[in-house]
Design a protein around this motif. Structure first.
Motif, mmCIF file in Angstrom:
data_model
loop_
_atom_site.group_PDB
_atom_site.id
_atom_site.type_symbol
_atom_site.label_atom_id
_atom_site.label_comp_id
_atom_site.label_asym_id
_atom_site.label_seq_id
_atom_site.Cartn_x
_atom_site.Cartn_y
_atom_site.Cartn_z
ATOM 1 N N ILE A 49 -75.165 81.798 40.845
ATOM 2 C CA ILE A 49 -74.194 81.713 39.745
ATOM 3 C C ILE A 49 -72.777 81.874 40.281
ATOM 4 O O ILE A 49 -71.880 81.094 39.964
ATOM 5 N N VAL A 50 -72.562 82.889 41.123
ATOM 6 C CA VAL A 50 -71.227 83.144 41.655
ATOM 7 C C VAL A 50 -70.771 81.994 42.551
ATOM 8 O O VAL A 50 -69.588 81.625 42.564
ATOM 9 N N ALA A 51 -71.715 81.381 43.288
ATOM 10 C CA ALA A 51 -71.378 80.265 44.180
ATOM 11 C C ALA A 51 -71.072 78.990 43.414
ATOM 12 O O ALA A 51 -70.602 78.010 44.013
ATOM 13 N N GLY A 52 -71.339 78.964 42.115
ATOM 14 C CA GLY A 52 -71.087 77.766 41.329
ATOM 15 C C GLY A 52 -72.220 76.760 41.385
ATOM 16 O O GLY A 52 -72.060 75.616 40.948
ATOM 17 N N LEU A 53 -73.369 77.180 41.912
ATOM 18 C CA LEU A 53 -74.514 76.275 42.038
ATOM 19 C C LEU A 53 -75.405 76.292 40.803
ATOM 20 O O LEU A 53 -76.293 75.450 40.675
ATOM 21 N N ASP A 54 -75.186 77.250 39.919
ATOM 22 C CA ASP A 54 -76.006 77.379 38.715
ATOM 23 C C ASP A 54 -75.088 77.695 37.541
ATOM 24 O O ASP A 54 -74.540 78.802 37.449
ATOM 25 N N ALA A 55 -74.910 76.725 36.683
ATOM 26 C CA ALA A 55 -74.056 76.910 35.502
ATOM 27 C C ALA A 55 -74.873 77.200 34.254
ATOM 28 O O ALA A 55 -74.298 77.372 33.161
ATOM 29 N N ASP A 56 -76.196 77.270 34.382
ATOM 30 C CA ASP A 56 -77.077 77.458 33.236
ATOM 31 C C ASP A 56 -77.267 78.951 32.958
ATOM 32 O O ASP A 56 -78.332 79.516 33.180
ATOM 33 N N PHE A 57 -76.198 79.587 32.492
ATOM 34 C CA PHE A 57 -76.254 81.002 32.143
ATOM 35 C C PHE A 57 -75.211 81.278 31.071
ATOM 36 O O PHE A 57 -74.282 80.497 30.870
ATOM 37 N N ARG A 58 -75.382 82.388 30.372
ATOM 38 C CA ARG A 58 -74.361 82.822 29.406
ATOM 39 C C ARG A 58 -73.561 83.941 30.048
ATOM 40 O O ARG A 58 -74.122 84.949 30.487
ATOM 41 N N GLY A 59 -72.264 83.747 30.112
ATOM 42 C CA GLY A 59 -71.405 84.741 30.731
ATOM 43 C C GLY A 59 -70.145 84.087 31.258
ATOM 44 O O GLY A 59 -69.772 82.982 30.852
ATOM 45 N N SER A 60 -69.489 84.778 32.182
ATOM 46 C CA SER A 60 -68.233 84.254 32.711
ATOM 47 C C SER A 60 -67.962 84.818 34.094
ATOM 48 O O SER A 60 -68.446 85.890 34.465
ATOM 49 N N LEU A 61 -67.173 84.059 34.856
ATOM 50 C CA LEU A 61 -66.674 84.491 36.153
ATOM 51 C C LEU A 61 -65.158 84.374 36.108
ATOM 52 O O LEU A 61 -64.612 83.385 35.606
#
Length: 244
Positions: A49-61
């Protein structure tokens, strides 16, 4: 100290299985934070998620307070395996993002010297040991000059002595390049040796189970009597979480 990266994952699921839930984590500039916990607790999912490889989540960076989405040049990622292109030379692997001719960039020679591979620019991956290959992966990760480096058990496939040398290399380049590091590891001694903070994720998706500050001064001993109590506390919590 102001956070460099703010991570909020309200929910991340794989099918019907929730792996991350109500997780918040901040990374401060220049620190090494280790993620530990049982297999399947979401450590690698969080890195993706942090690497930007998985956008399928609820939340924010948020990076420096600004929304972050997708792959970003300020964030580098080093995997458990070196993942080098076997048909490219060491130098070409390091400068892969620049395309043809990138291996002649002066930064390549600089990084090769820094990771202890001077004179190996024209070698192919099949000619390298496991430790050398991972040094190339570190150099490749540094080539784009990221501010944050994510590492997913990067030293687990090498022997104990090589692992120690690579740990020292990581500690050195973190300072030399002013990196902030998020490291996934199953090795408690590694986490204690490298980290400023250790964050334990739970087997049940939710907020981190525990946080530990590692205050031992650097350079650190590999057999620190002063950290024995902290190691015992971490192992006890892992045992309570059915992680060992």
């Amino acid at each position: 100290m102001t956070a460099l990266l703010d991570i909020t994952v309200n929910d991340k699921s794989w099918g019907a299985r929730r792996v991350l839930h109500k997780l918040q984590l901040q990374l401060r500039r220049g620190e090494i934070v280790s993620l530990i916990g049982a297999s399947g607790c979401g450590k690698s999912s969080l890195l993706s998620i942090v690497a930007g490889l998985d956008a399928d989540f609820r939340g924010s960076l948020r990076l420096d307070g600004k929304p972050l989405a997708g792959v970003h040049a300020d964030i580098g990622l080093i995997f458990q395996e070196p993942r080098l292109f076997p048909w490219l030379t060491v130098a070409q692997n390091i400068a892969f993002g620049l395309g043809a001719g990138g291996e002649h960039d002066p930064k390549v020679a600089q990084l090769l010297a820094e990771v202890g591979l001077h004179g190996m620019a024209n070698s192919l991956p099949k000619q390298l040991s496991g430790g050398q290959a991972q040094r190339v992966a570190i150099a490749r990760g540094l080539f784009g000059q990221p501010r944050i480096m994510l590492l997913d058990e990067p030293f687990s496939a090498v022997d104990a002595f090589t692992r120690m040398k690579l740990q020292d290399l990581l500690a050195d380049v973190t300072v030399r390049h002013g990196l902030t590091v998020l490291l996934v590891t199953h090795d408690i001694d590694e986490a204690l040796y490298l980290s400023d903070r250790i964050v334990m994720l739970d087997t049940r998706a939710g907020p981190p189970r525990a946080h530990y500050d590692v205050t031992a001064p650097r350079p650190r001993s590999r057999t620190p009597a002063t950290q024995a109590a902290l190691k015992d506390a971490i192992l006890g919590e892992l045992h309570a979480a059915h992680a060992i």
